[in-house]
Enzyme design. Structure first.
Site, PDB file in Angstrom:
ATOM      1  N   HIS A 170      -9.502   1.727   4.695  1.00 35.60           N
ATOM      2  CA  HIS A 170      -8.241   1.842   5.429  1.00 35.60           C
ATOM      3  C   HIS A 170      -8.438   2.808   6.598  1.00 35.60           C
ATOM      4  O   HIS A 170      -9.187   3.787   6.480  1.00 35.60           O
ATOM      5  CB  HIS A 170      -7.135   2.345   4.486  1.00 35.60           C
ATOM      6  CG  HIS A 170      -5.778   2.275   5.103  1.00 35.60           C
ATOM      7  ND1 HIS A 170      -5.333   3.218   5.993  1.00 35.60           N
ATOM      8  CD2 HIS A 170      -4.785   1.352   4.990  1.00 35.60           C
ATOM      9  CE1 HIS A 170      -4.109   2.881   6.399  1.00 35.60           C
ATOM     10  NE2 HIS A 170      -3.759   1.751   5.805  1.00 35.60           N
ATOM     11  N   SER A 209       3.216  -2.274  10.289  1.00 28.62           N
ATOM     12  CA  SER A 209       4.661  -2.388  10.491  1.00 28.62           C
ATOM     13  C   SER A 209       5.225  -3.751  10.078  1.00 28.62           C
ATOM     14  O   SER A 209       6.115  -4.283  10.743  1.00 28.62           O
ATOM     15  CB  SER A 209       5.040  -2.047  11.941  1.00 28.62           C
ATOM     16  OG  SER A 209       4.714  -0.698  12.222  1.00 28.62           O
ATOM     17  N   ASN A 242       0.877  -1.171   0.000  1.00 28.31           N
ATOM     18  CA  ASN A 242       0.000   0.000   0.000  1.00 28.31           C
ATOM     19  C   ASN A 242       0.914   1.220   0.000  1.00 28.31           C
ATOM     20  O   ASN A 242       1.498   1.560   1.024  1.00 28.31           O
ATOM     21  CB  ASN A 242      -0.893  -0.031   1.253  1.00 28.31           C
ATOM     22  CG  ASN A 242      -1.650   1.268   1.447  1.00 28.31           C
ATOM     23  OD1 ASN A 242      -1.762   2.082   0.521  1.00 28.31           O
ATOM     24  ND2 ASN A 242      -2.177   1.476   2.654  1.00 28.31           N
ATOM     25  N   GLU A 300      -5.693  -4.782  10.489  1.00 28.56           N
ATOM     26  CA  GLU A 300      -4.647  -3.785  10.715  1.00 28.56           C
ATOM     27  C   GLU A 300      -4.906  -3.059  12.034  1.00 28.56           C
ATOM     28  O   GLU A 300      -5.682  -2.084  12.070  1.00 28.56           O
ATOM     29  CB  GLU A 300      -4.645  -2.757   9.574  1.00 28.56           C
ATOM     30  CG  GLU A 300      -4.309  -3.355   8.228  1.00 28.56           C
ATOM     31  CD  GLU A 300      -3.663  -2.321   7.316  1.00 28.56           C
ATOM     32  OE1 GLU A 300      -2.559  -2.602   6.821  1.00 28.56           O
ATOM     33  OE2 GLU A 300      -4.236  -1.241   7.114  1.00 28.56           O
ATOM     34  N   LYS A 323       0.172   4.263  -0.310  1.00 27.86           N
ATOM     35  CA  LYS A 323      -0.424   5.486   0.245  1.00 27.86           C
ATOM     36  C   LYS A 323      -0.172   6.646  -0.736  1.00 27.86           C
ATOM     37  O   LYS A 323      -0.202   6.425  -1.951  1.00 27.86           O
ATOM     38  CB  LYS A 323       0.126   5.763   1.643  1.00 27.86           C
ATOM     39  CG  LYS A 323       0.014   4.526   2.530  1.00 27.86           C
ATOM     40  CD  LYS A 323       0.238   4.759   3.981  1.00 27.86           C
ATOM     41  CE  LYS A 323       0.068   3.429   4.713  1.00 27.86           C
ATOM     42  NZ  LYS A 323       0.071   3.577   6.167  1.00 27.86           N
ATOM     43  N   GLU A 343      -6.725   5.146   7.674  1.00 30.07           N
ATOM     44  CA  GLU A 343      -6.447   6.555   7.353  1.00 30.07           C
ATOM     45  C   GLU A 343      -7.640   7.204   6.666  1.00 30.07           C
ATOM     46  O   GLU A 343      -7.908   8.394   6.857  1.00 30.07           O
ATOM     47  CB  GLU A 343      -5.163   6.650   6.502  1.00 30.07           C
ATOM     48  CG  GLU A 343      -3.922   6.374   7.346  1.00 30.07           C
ATOM     49  CD  GLU A 343      -2.747   5.778   6.594  1.00 30.07           C
ATOM     50  OE1 GLU A 343      -2.722   5.819   5.356  1.00 30.07           O
ATOM     51  OE2 GLU A 343      -1.842   5.232   7.279  1.00 30.07           O
TER      52      GLU A 343
HETATM   53  P1  PGA Z   1       2.760   0.209   7.600  1.00 30.02           P
HETATM   54  O1  PGA Z   1       1.301   0.519   6.986  1.00 30.02           O
HETATM   55  O2  PGA Z   1       3.227  -1.079   6.990  1.00 30.02           O
HETATM   56  O3  PGA Z   1       3.597   1.385   7.183  1.00 30.02           O
HETATM   57  O4  PGA Z   1       2.591   0.107   9.071  1.00 30.02           O
HETATM   58  C1  PGA Z   1       0.358  -0.500   6.798  1.00 30.02           C
HETATM   59  C2  PGA Z   1      -0.890   0.050   6.171  1.00 30.02           C
HETATM   60  O5  PGA Z   1      -1.247   1.196   6.477  1.00 30.02           O
HETATM   61  O6  PGA Z   1      -1.548  -0.617   5.356  1.00 30.02           O
END
Ligand code: PGA
Length: 241
Positions: A96, A204, A9, A165, A11, A98
């Site tokens: 997601h 992460s 992803n 997540e 982003k 976010e």
């Molecule tokens: P990250 O993000 O691997 O940077 O923690 C995961 C995600 O938001 O899908």
């Protein structure tokens, strides 16, 4: 059969030229990747067309990070599922954290987006997960079950990926212990009518913890943010052992 899906992803990272540069380093690292692993790059809308052309017929699939529920209409700034299908997109990240946190996404709009995605023949990746505060107050399970119950109304579970997540693990370096991720994903699976849905872990995920995560029996893949931006690092994740 549960499929393994390793998805990056990106982003809001990478211009077209940066995306092409990534591909140069990434594609050659996948020559020995087992065929039963689906490798997906969920990229900004502006990268979809060029990546789709570059990857056509290959083993890397393309995903978007959001979609509107109407096929067309007066929705300034939105992108519809048929627009994605035409570009060769196969997956769409939906709900997601976010988007839920910064853009007013609710379980109801998640549900509309899931249905529109499936109607257009695309596979949604539905994200669920709890905040630190919810975890600390013992609400992890009830929160996730509520997200599933509301999000999955009239959704076809034959064409669905779910990503667990935990929000406190996203972008923090504070990975959820793999045993705990496995436990929550097992609980999610128990709530589904189709036990064969692919359920990923996200939060992460890095080259140095992917082997342990993928060794867990309930975990069918990963949704990877930060570590998917680096071609060698993401290749190591795709090539987990
Ligand atoms: P990250 O993000 O691997 O940077 O923690 C995961 C995600 O938001 O899908």
């Amino acid at each position: 059969m549960r499929k393994i899906v390793i998805a990056g992803n990106w982003k809001m990272y990478k211009t077209q030229s940066e995306a092409l540069e990534f591909l140069q380093g990434f594609k050659s690292e996948l020559e020995d990747t087992p065929d039963d692993r689906e490798i997906v790059l969920c990229v900004p809308f502006t990268d979809l067309d060029i990546l789709s052309k570059m990857l056509h017929g290959g083993r890397i699939q393309i995903g978007a990070q959001n979609v509107h529920w109407e096929a067309a209409g007066a929705y300034t700034g939105e992108i519809s599922a048929p627009m994605l299908t035409e570009l060769g997109v196969r997956f769409v990240v939906i709900g997601h954290s976010e988007r839920r946190q910064y853009f007013g996404e609710t379980d109801q709009t998640v549900n509309l987006r899931l249905k529109a995605t499936q109607k257009a023949g695309l596979t949604p990746i539905l994200c669920v997960g709890e905040t630190k505060q919810q975890r600390d107050s013992g609400e992890t399970e009830s929160h996730i079950f509520s997200q599933l119950e509301k999000g999955l109304v009239d959704v076809d579970q034959q064409n669905l990926v779910i990503a667990y997540e935990p929000i406190w693990a996203i972008g923090t370096g504070d990975t959820c212990a793999s045993i705990e991720a496995n436990r929550v994903i097992g609980l999610i699976r128990n709530k589904l009518s189709n036990p064969h849905v692919t359920i990923q872990y996200g939060g992460s995920v890095k080259p140095d913890n992917i082997d342990e995560i993928m060794a867990q029996p309930e975990i069918d893949g990963a949704l990877v943010g930060g570590a998917s931006l680096d071609p060698q690092g993401f290749a190591r994740i795709a090539n987990y052992r």
